[in-house]
Motif scaffolding. Structure first.
Motif, PDB file in Angstrom:
ATOM      1  N   ASN A 103       0.833  -1.193   0.000  1.00 29.93           N
ATOM      2  CA  ASN A 103       0.000   0.000   0.000  1.00 29.93           C
ATOM      3  C   ASN A 103       0.875   1.252   0.000  1.00 29.93           C
ATOM      4  N   LEU A 104       1.895   1.227   0.844  1.00 31.60           N
ATOM      5  CA  LEU A 104       2.778   2.398   0.905  1.00 31.60           C
ATOM      6  C   LEU A 104       3.599   2.533  -0.368  1.00 31.60           C
ATOM      7  N   GLU A 105       4.051   1.392  -0.895  1.00 31.32           N
ATOM      8  CA  GLU A 105       4.863   1.458  -2.113  1.00 31.32           C
ATOM      9  C   GLU A 105       4.052   2.050  -3.269  1.00 31.32           C
ATOM     10  N   LEU A 106       2.774   1.653  -3.342  1.00 31.58           N
ATOM     11  CA  LEU A 106       1.937   2.178  -4.419  1.00 31.58           C
ATOM     12  C   LEU A 106       1.738   3.681  -4.287  1.00 31.58           C
ATOM     13  N   ALA A 107       1.674   4.147  -3.027  1.00 34.55           N
ATOM     14  CA  ALA A 107       1.410   5.568  -2.819  1.00 34.55           C
ATOM     15  C   ALA A 107       2.670   6.411  -3.003  1.00 34.55           C
ATOM     16  N   LEU A 108       3.830   5.792  -2.821  1.00 34.62           N
ATOM     17  CA  LEU A 108       5.097   6.518  -2.826  1.00 34.62           C
ATOM     18  C   LEU A 108       5.261   7.356  -4.091  1.00 34.62           C
ATOM     19  N   GLY A 125      16.543   3.972  -1.598  1.00 33.23           N
ATOM     20  CA  GLY A 125      15.943   5.191  -1.075  1.00 33.23           C
ATOM     21  C   GLY A 125      14.460   5.015  -0.797  1.00 33.23           C
ATOM     22  N   GLU A 126      13.792   4.321  -1.718  1.00 33.83           N
ATOM     23  CA  GLU A 126      12.356   4.095  -1.532  1.00 33.83           C
ATOM     24  C   GLU A 126      12.094   3.184  -0.335  1.00 33.83           C
ATOM     25  N   LYS A 127      12.935   2.162  -0.191  1.00 31.11           N
ATOM     26  CA  LYS A 127      12.765   1.251   0.952  1.00 31.11           C
ATOM     27  C   LYS A 127      12.919   2.007   2.258  1.00 31.11           C
ATOM     28  N   LYS A 128      13.922   2.859   2.282  1.00 36.61           N
ATOM     29  CA  LYS A 128      14.181   3.649   3.483  1.00 36.61           C
ATOM     30  C   LYS A 128      12.963   4.513   3.813  1.00 36.61           C
ATOM     31  N   ARG A 129      12.421   5.120   2.792  1.00 41.79           N
ATOM     32  CA  ARG A 129      11.277   6.008   2.968  1.00 41.79           C
ATOM     33  C   ARG A 129      10.077   5.215   3.518  1.00 41.79           C
ATOM     34  N   ILE A 130       9.862   4.016   2.978  1.00 41.03           N
ATOM     35  CA  ILE A 130       8.747   3.195   3.456  1.00 41.03           C
ATOM     36  C   ILE A 130       8.994   2.773   4.903  1.00 41.03           C
ATOM     37  N   GLU A 131      10.248   2.396   5.214  1.00 44.27           N
ATOM     38  CA  GLU A 131      10.584   2.032   6.596  1.00 44.27           C
ATOM     39  C   GLU A 131      10.263   3.196   7.542  1.00 44.27           C
ATOM     40  N   ASP A 132      10.670   4.396   7.136  1.00 45.14           N
ATOM     41  CA  ASP A 132      10.424   5.565   7.978  1.00 45.14           C
ATOM     42  C   ASP A 132       8.928   5.777   8.203  1.00 45.14           C
ATOM     43  N   LEU A 133       8.170   5.613   7.122  1.00 40.48           N
ATOM     44  CA  LEU A 133       6.723   5.819   7.239  1.00 40.48           C
ATOM     45  C   LEU A 133       6.106   4.755   8.141  1.00 40.48           C
ATOM     46  N   GLN A 154      -6.064   1.329  12.585  1.00 43.47           N
ATOM     47  CA  GLN A 154      -4.822   1.079  11.844  1.00 43.47           C
ATOM     48  C   GLN A 154      -4.982   1.434  10.369  1.00 43.47           C
ATOM     49  N   LYS A 155      -6.172   1.152   9.841  1.00 42.54           N
ATOM     50  CA  LYS A 155      -6.410   1.529   8.443  1.00 42.54           C
ATOM     51  C   LYS A 155      -6.338   3.039   8.273  1.00 42.54           C
ATOM     52  N   GLN A 156      -6.911   3.754   9.253  1.00 43.43           N
ATOM     53  CA  GLN A 156      -6.844   5.219   9.196  1.00 43.43           C
ATOM     54  C   GLN A 156      -5.391   5.673   9.149  1.00 43.43           C
ATOM     55  N   TRP A 157      -4.585   5.049   9.980  1.00 42.22           N
ATOM     56  CA  TRP A 157      -3.170   5.444  10.036  1.00 42.22           C
ATOM     57  C   TRP A 157      -2.452   5.043   8.759  1.00 42.22           C
ATOM     58  N   LEU A 158      -2.785   3.870   8.255  1.00 41.02           N
ATOM     59  CA  LEU A 158      -2.149   3.464   6.999  1.00 41.02           C
ATOM     60  C   LEU A 158      -2.483   4.475   5.907  1.00 41.02           C
ATOM     61  N   GLU A 159      -3.742   4.915   5.910  1.00 39.43           N
ATOM     62  CA  GLU A 159      -4.118   5.855   4.859  1.00 39.43           C
ATOM     63  C   GLU A 159      -3.390   7.189   5.030  1.00 39.43           C
ATOM     64  N   ILE A 160      -3.172   7.588   6.272  1.00 38.41           N
ATOM     65  CA  ILE A 160      -2.382   8.804   6.490  1.00 38.41           C
ATOM     66  C   ILE A 160      -0.950   8.578   6.006  1.00 38.41           C
ATOM     67  N   GLY A 161      -0.424   7.386   6.272  1.00 35.89           N
ATOM     68  CA  GLY A 161       0.914   7.043   5.789  1.00 35.89           C
ATOM     69  C   GLY A 161       0.993   7.108   4.278  1.00 35.89           C
ATOM     70  N   MET A 162      -0.057   6.602   3.610  1.00 38.89           N
ATOM     71  CA  MET A 162      -0.078   6.643   2.141  1.00 38.89           C
ATOM     72  C   MET A 162      -0.098   8.082   1.645  1.00 38.89           C
ATOM     73  N   LEU A 163      -0.838   8.902   2.385  1.00 44.89           N
ATOM     74  CA  LEU A 163      -0.927  10.314   2.033  1.00 44.89           C
ATOM     75  C   LEU A 163       0.459  10.958   2.105  1.00 44.89           C
ATOM     76  N   LEU A 164       1.182  10.627   3.175  1.00 40.25           N
ATOM     77  CA  LEU A 164       2.525  11.197   3.327  1.00 40.25           C
ATOM     78  C   LEU A 164       3.472  10.645   2.274  1.00 40.25           C
ATOM     79  N   ALA A 165       3.277   9.365   1.918  1.00 40.89           N
ATOM     80  CA  ALA A 165       4.152   8.753   0.923  1.00 40.89           C
ATOM     81  C   ALA A 165       4.063   9.503  -0.404  1.00 40.89           C
ATOM     82  N   GLN A 166       2.879  10.025  -0.700  1.00 35.67           N
ATOM     83  CA  GLN A 166       2.693  10.786  -1.936  1.00 35.67           C
ATOM     84  C   GLN A 166       3.460  12.100  -1.900  1.00 35.67           C
TER      85      GLN A 166
END
Ligand SMILES: Nc1ncnc2c1ncn2[C@@H]1O[C@H](COP(=O)(O)OP(=O)(O)OP(=O)(O)O)[C@@H](O)[C@H]1O
Ligand SMILES: [Mg+2]
Lengths: 248, 404
Positions: A103-108, A125-133, A154-166
Motif C-alpha cells: 500500500n505504501l509502495e503504491l502511494a510513494l 531510497g524508496e525502501k528507506k522512505r517506506i521504513e520511515d513511514l 490502523q487503516k486510518q493510520w495506513l491511509e495517512i501514511g499513504m498520504l505522506l508517501a505521496q
C-alpha cells in the motif's frame, strides 16, 4: 488574501445533486503552509467540498484554483493528485488485498505511467522512505499483513501514511479520528501537527477535543456555505454556530 | 531492467507449472511420433490434436484471467479477439491453397470464385506471406481492443455495463462475418486448408509441431503474465480492481493501465485463435458467438480467478469434460456446464487452484499450531493476529474476494 498568493482558492462554488444544493456559494482560501480545521453538522458539505477540490465532482459554478494559477475544475483526479493534492477519505480506503508495505509502495511518489511501473525496481531510497513511514504510523510489525486484516484505526493510520508517501503540498484529511479511541485520537492530532510543520493541511473532524488540540483556525460549514471562521473559541461563541451545530 | 523483470516471474510454484507444461509439450508429440502404435504409451494423432486445441483454449483463458482476475474487467467478448486471430491465420492458410482449390483459381479462394468475384479484396493482400499473417494475428485483435478500450475506459464504463458492451462487440462481429460480402467466406468460414509453412496440415508431424507451438505459446504467455502481475504495474492493476477510484486519487491514470492490459490480453487471445485454426481445420463466424466468450469465463472461474495457473487447469478440465459429455450424453452438456458454474460460484468461489492453495496453507497453519502445542516456544501467530490471518496471507497472490 488574493488568489495569486493562496495555495487553495475556492470562490462562489456551488454543487447541486438533483436540485439539492450540497455546496452553496462556498468561498474558502487556504494559505501556503496553513493548517485549517473544517467543522460542521452532518450533510454540511464538507466531503463534497473535498470532492470538488480533488476532481471527483465538478462544480456547477464557481472557481477552484491551486497554487493561485491552476484551475482545478479543468483537471481530473489523477492530474490533481500529481499536482500535489493528497486525500484521505472519510471511510478509510486502503487496498485490502495488498500488504501494508505494498500500500505504501503504491502511494510513494514515483512516476505513475504503466511503462514506468512495469519496469520499476524498488530502490534503496524508496525502501528507506517506506521504513520511515512504517515507523511513523506504527505499523512496522504489520508490514507483511494484508491491509484487510488491520483494525479500523490502523487503516486510518495506513491511509495517512499513504498520504505522506505521496508527499503532496496540500493534504485533505476527512475525519481522521473517526472510530478511534481517545488515546489514538490524541496521537493522531499530534501526528497531524507534525505533518503541518512541512505541509499545508485541511482537516475535517467532528471531534471537538481533537479540533481544539490542533489549535488552528476553524471554518464552520453549514448547508453548503461558510457560516463562521476564526479560532475555535471565537466560532463557538457565535450564536448561529451554537444554534446549528454545537447546541444540539 | 529486463532481466529483473523476467526474473520476478519465476517462483517455485510457477517453475513447477512450467516444468510440467514443457514436459508434456515434449512428451506427448514424442510418444505420438516415436513410439509404435502398438505401444500402450502411444498417443494417437487425434488425441494430440485434441489436446493441442485444449492448450489454445488454456491460452485464451489465461488472457481473460489477466484482465478479469487482476484488473477486474469482466470481458464477455474475448472470443472475438480469439476469432480474429483465427481468421488472420485462416486467411494465410486459404492463400496457401493456391490453385489446388476446387475451382483451381491461382489467386482467389474458392468461395470468392463461387461468388463470382473477379479480384482479391485489398484486405486479403499480404496474407500469402506467413510473417505478414503472423503480425496481423497480433495487430488486428490488438487494434480492435485498443480502439474499443480507448473509448470504453476513457468514458469510465465499468462493471456490468462493460461486460454487456463486450458481448455486443462480439455479437456485432458475428453478424458481420456471417455476411458473404464481407469477404471472409460468410456462413461457411474458411476451411479445406492444405498446408502451413509448406507442411501438410493433416500430417502427424505437422500436428505434433502445432501441439508443440501451442504449448510453447502458452508457456511464454504465462511467463509474460507472471512478470506483468508481479511487477509494480501488477500491484496497480490489483489496486484498480479493488478500489478503482482510490487508485485515481493516488495519481494513477486508471484508463491507461486498463488499456495496456486489455490490449495485451486481446493479442494473447489472438495468438490462441491462430494456433487453434490449423488444428481444428476451420474457422467460421460461430467462433464469435457470445456464448463462447461466456464459456471462457466459466473455465476461468472453475480453475480459479486471479491465479494464472487456475484458468489453464480450468480450461483443460472443463473441455475434457465437454469432450466426454458431448460424446456420451450430448443432451445434458449445457446443463452440466451451467450446474458446474453454479456449483463453483457457490461452493468454490476461489476456484480449484484458489481453494487448494487456501487449504494447503490452512494445513500448514494447523501443523504449526500442533507443533506449538507440543512444546515449541514460538507461537504460531502473534496473539493479536487471529489464526485465519495467515491463511489469507499465504493465499494472497492477489486472489480476489468472491463477492466481486
Ligand atoms: N453523489 C451524491 N448524490 C446525491 N447527494 C449527495 C451526493 N454526495 C453528497 N450528497 C448530499 O450532499 C450533502 C452533503 O454531503 P457531504 O457528504 O458533503 O456532507 P458532510 O459534511 O461530509 O457530512 P458528514 O459529516 O456526514 O460526513 C448531503 O446531504 C448528502 O446527502
Ligand atoms: Mg463527510
Amino acid at each position: 488574501m488574493s488568489r495569486q498568493t493562496s495555495l487553495l482558492y475556492l470562490d462562489g462554488v456551488s454543487v447541486s445533486f438533483d436540485g439539492f444544493k450540497a455546496l452553496n456559494d462556498l468561498s474558502l482560501v487556504i494559505a501556503e503552509g496553513e493548517m485549517r480545521a473544517i467543522i460542521g453538522p452532518n450533510g454540511a458539505g464538507k466531503t463534497t467540498m473535498m470532492d470538488v477540490i480533488t476532481g471527483k465532482t465538478r462544480p456547477d459554478t464557481g472557481e477552484v484554483y491551486f497554487n493561485g494559477v491552476v484551475d482545478l475544475t479543468g483537471e481530473d483526479e489523477a492530474a490533481i493528485a500529481e499536482l500535489g493534492i493528497g486525500r484521505k477519505f472519510q471511510k478509510p480506503t486502503v487496498f485490502e488485498s495488498h500488504t501494508v508495505w505494498d500500500n505504501l509502495e503504491l502511494a510513494l511518489k514515483a512516476p505513475r505511467g504503466p511503462f514506468a511501473t512495469l519496469f520499476h525496481v524498488i530502490s534503496g531510497g524508496e525502501k528507506k522512505r517506506i521504513e520511515d513511514l512504517l515507523e511513523l504510523i506504527r505499523l512496522g510489525d504489520k508490514r507483511n499483513e494484508l491491509a484487510a486484516n488491520l483494525s479500523h484505526g490502523q487503516k486510518q493510520w495506513l491511509e495517512i501514511g499513504m498520504l505522506l508517501a505521496q508527499d503532496p503540498k496540500l493534504l485533505l484529511v476527512d475525519e481522521p479520528a473517526a472510530g478511534m479511541t481517545d488515546a489514538e485520537t490524541a496521537e493522531t492530532a499530534e501526528l497531524l501537527k507534525d505533518i503541518a510543520q512541512t505541509h499545508s493541511v485541511v482537516v475535517v473532524e467532528h471531534d471537538m477535543t481533537f479540533v481544539r488540540s490542533l489549535g488552528v483556525k476553524v471554518t464552520v460549514l453549514h448547508e453548503g456555505s461558510v457560516l463562521a471562521e476564526g479560532s475555535l473559541d471565537h466560532v463557538s461563541a457565535d450564536e448561529r454556530v451554537v444554534e446549528v451545530y454545537l447546541g444540539r | 531492467m529486463m532481466t529483473s523483470f523476467l526474473f520476478r516471474a519465476l517462483d517455485a510454484r510457477a517453475g513447477l507449472f512450467l516444468i510440467i507444461l514443457l514436459a508434456l509439450t515434449v512428451a506427448i508429440p514424442a510418444s505420438n511420433l516415436l513410439l509404435p502404435e502398438t505401444s500402450p504409451l502411444h498417443v494417437p494423432t487425434y488425441a494430440v490434436t485434441l489436446m493441442g486445441k485444449y492448450l489454445t483454449y488454456a491460452l485464451l483463458a489465461l488472457s481473460v484471467d489477466l484482465v478479469w482476475g487482476y484488473c477486474g474487467i469482466l470481458s464477455l467478448g474475448h472470443g472475438a479477439f480469439f476469432a480474429l486471430g483465427g481468421y488472420a491465420m485462416g486467411m494465410y492458410l486459404m492463400r496457401q491453397i493456391g490453385s489446388r482449390g476446387v475451382y483451381g483459381d491461382p489467386l482467389l479462394p474458392d468461395f470468392m470464385v463461387f461468388l463470382n468475384w473477379k479480384e482479391l479484396p485489398w484486405y486479403w493482400y499480404g496474407f500469402d506471406m506467413f510473417p505478414f499473417a503472423a503480425i496481423m494475428v497480433l495487430f488486428v485483435p490488438g487494434l480492435l481492443a485498443f480502439v474499443f478500450g480507448w473509448f470504453a475506459f476513457r468514458s469510465r464504463v465499468t462493471g456490468v455495463y462493460l461486460s454487456i458492451i463486450t458481448q455486443a462487440l462480439t455479437y456485432a462481429l458475428l453478424l458481420a462475418f456471417f455476411r458473404n460480402d464481407m469477404g471472409f467466406g460468410g456462413n461457411n468460414g474458411l476451411t479445406d486448408f492444405k498446408d502451413i509453412l509448406g507442411f501438410d496440415v493433416q500430417a502427424d508431424s505437422t500436428r505434433a509441431g502445432l501441439f508443440i507451438a501451442s504449448g510453447l505459446a502458452l508457456a511464454l504467455c504465462f511467463l509474460l503474465c507472471r512478470a506483468l502481475t508481479r511487477s509494480k504495474l501488477g500491484k496497480v492493476l490489483v489496486a484498480v480492481r479493488d478500489a478503482e477510484s482510490r487508485t485515481r486519487f493516488l495519481g494513477y491514470r486508471v484508463e491507461h493501465y486498463k488499456l495496456f492490459v486489455w490490449t495485451i490480453s486481446a493479442m494473447m487471445a489472438g495468438i490462441a485463435g491462430a494456433l487453434y485454426v490449423p488444428q481444428v481445420g476451420i474457422i467460421n463466424p460461430g467462433e464469435f458467438s457470445p456464448a463462447n466468450s461466456i464459456e471462457v469465463v466459466i473455465w476461468v472461474a472453475v480453475g480459479g480467478r486471479g491465479t494464472l495457473i487456475g484458468p489453464v487447469i480450468g480450461a483443460v478440465l472443463v473441455n475434457f469434460a465437454k469432450t466426454w459429455f458431448t460424446a456420451a450424453l450430448p443432451d445434458i452438456w449445457l446443463f452440466a456446464l451451467g450446474g458446474l458454474f453454479l456449483g463453483v460460484t457457490l461452493f468454490l468461489p476461489k476456484g480449484i487452484v484458489g481453494t487448494v492453495s487456501q487449504g494447503w496453507s490452512a494445513l500448514r497453519q494447523r501443523s504449526a499450531s500442533a507443533a506449538y502445542e507440543a512444546g515449541s516456544d514460538e507461537p504460531p501467530g502473534s496473539p493479536d493476529a487471529p489464526a485465519d490471518v495467515s491463511h489469507k496471507r499465504a493465499s494472497s497472490d492477489a486472489s480476489p474476494q468472491p463477492a466481486e
